[in-house]
Scaffold this motif. Structure first.
Motif, PDB file in Angstrom:
ATOM      1  N   LEU A   1      16.489  13.004 -17.106  1.00  0.00           N
ATOM      2  CA  LEU A   1      17.940  12.986 -16.961  1.00  0.00           C
ATOM      3  C   LEU A   1      18.355  13.477 -15.583  1.00  0.00           C
ATOM      4  CD1 LEU A   1      20.719  12.566 -18.330  1.00  0.00           C
ATOM      5  CD2 LEU A   1      20.575  14.969 -19.034  1.00  0.00           C
ATOM      6  N   VAL A   2      17.697  14.534 -15.099  1.00  0.00           N
ATOM      7  CA  VAL A   2      18.002  15.064 -13.766  1.00  0.00           C
ATOM      8  C   VAL A   2      17.703  14.004 -12.703  1.00  0.00           C
ATOM      9  CG1 VAL A   2      17.224  16.740 -12.035  1.00  0.00           C
ATOM     10  CG2 VAL A   2      17.765  17.497 -14.345  1.00  0.00           C
ATOM     11  N   LYS A   3      16.578  13.286 -12.851  1.00  0.00           N
ATOM     12  CA  LYS A   3      16.240  12.234 -11.884  1.00  0.00           C
ATOM     13  C   LYS A   3      17.288  11.131 -11.897  1.00  0.00           C
ATOM     14  CE  LYS A   3      11.237  12.910 -11.936  1.00  0.00           C
ATOM     15  NZ  LYS A   3       9.941  12.363 -12.353  1.00  0.00           N
ATOM     16  N   ARG A   4      17.713  10.730 -13.110  1.00  0.00           N
ATOM     17  CA  ARG A   4      18.751   9.685 -13.196  1.00  0.00           C
ATOM     18  C   ARG A   4      20.043  10.155 -12.554  1.00  0.00           C
ATOM     19  NH1 ARG A   4      17.462   8.406 -19.114  1.00  0.00           N
ATOM     20  NH2 ARG A   4      18.916  10.111 -19.355  1.00  0.00           N
ATOM     21  N   LYS A   5      20.423  11.399 -12.820  1.00  0.00           N
ATOM     22  CA  LYS A   5      21.661  11.939 -12.240  1.00  0.00           C
ATOM     23  C   LYS A   5      21.550  12.040 -10.718  1.00  0.00           C
ATOM     24  CE  LYS A   5      23.949  12.419 -16.007  1.00  0.00           C
ATOM     25  NZ  LYS A   5      25.108  11.607 -16.289  1.00  0.00           N
ATOM     26  N   GLU A   6      20.367  12.388 -10.214  1.00  0.00           N
ATOM     27  CA  GLU A   6      20.170  12.433  -8.761  1.00  0.00           C
ATOM     28  C   GLU A   6      20.328  11.035  -8.169  1.00  0.00           C
ATOM     29  OE1 GLU A   6      16.301  14.168  -8.251  1.00  0.00           O
ATOM     30  OE2 GLU A   6      17.078  16.220  -8.302  1.00  0.00           O
ATOM     31  N   ASN A   7      19.759  10.026  -8.829  1.00  0.00           N
ATOM     32  CA  ASN A   7      19.900   8.647  -8.354  1.00  0.00           C
ATOM     33  C   ASN A   7      21.363   8.216  -8.381  1.00  0.00           C
ATOM     34  OD1 ASN A   7      17.171   8.308  -7.867  1.00  0.00           O
ATOM     35  ND2 ASN A   7      16.763   7.425  -9.878  1.00  0.00           N
TER      36      ASN A   7
END
Length: 156
Positions: free
Chosen positions: A76-82
């Motif tokens: 989720l953190v990776k998606r939010k960073e993207n």
């Protein structure tokens, strides 16, 4: 088979003797052993409860679930960073378009002001020419009136 049957019979005999033939001294030892076993069971049960309450030494299902949840949160953190990167990229592009629009607007406003000045100058020149024409026409009319009739016919 005979040996096993003899052994089985001997064990049954011992079991019956134990059940029926307890002496008072044997029961005290047995009671002490039972009490000691119960105390050890209670201590081990308390220790197990303390270990289950400890998050770092919890049961494996809990650790697996926590590990899975951590993996989900990292994803989720990776998606939010993207998403954040895309939003900032889009915002930068929009800001560039906005700045270009502001520059174009300023350029067009400057051009409008220049054209208004030119228009005012042209109107002033037009009025000056109109006044000059009006004055020349008036001078021509006066000249015609002062000329004799024959000279007026020639001018026309």
């Amino acid at each position: 088979v005979q040996d096993l049957e003899n052994e089985h019979a001997a064990l049954r005999l011992k079991l019956q003797q134990r059940r029926g033939g307890f002496h008072h001294a044997d029961s005290g030892v047995f009671a002490a052993e039972v009490h000691q076993a119960e105390e050890q069971h209670r201590q081990l049960h308390e220790q197990l409860q303390r270990l289950e309450c400890n998050n770092f030494i919890a049961n494996t299902d809990f650790r697996k679930e926590a590990s899975r949840r951590i993996g989900e949160l990292e994803e989720l953190v990776k998606r939010k960073e993207n998403e954040y990167e895309q939003f900032t990229s889009n915002q930068n592009k929009i800001e560039q378009v906005r700045l270009a629009a502001v520059r174009d607007r300023q350029r067009l406003e400057s051009r409008v002001k220049d054209m208004q000045r030119q228009n005012e100058q042209l109107q002033i020149e037009l009025e000056a020419h109109s006044n000059d024409i009006h004055r020349v026409e008036q001078d021509m009319r006066l000249m015609r009136e002062r000329l004799p009739l024959e000279g007026q016919e020639v001018l026309e």
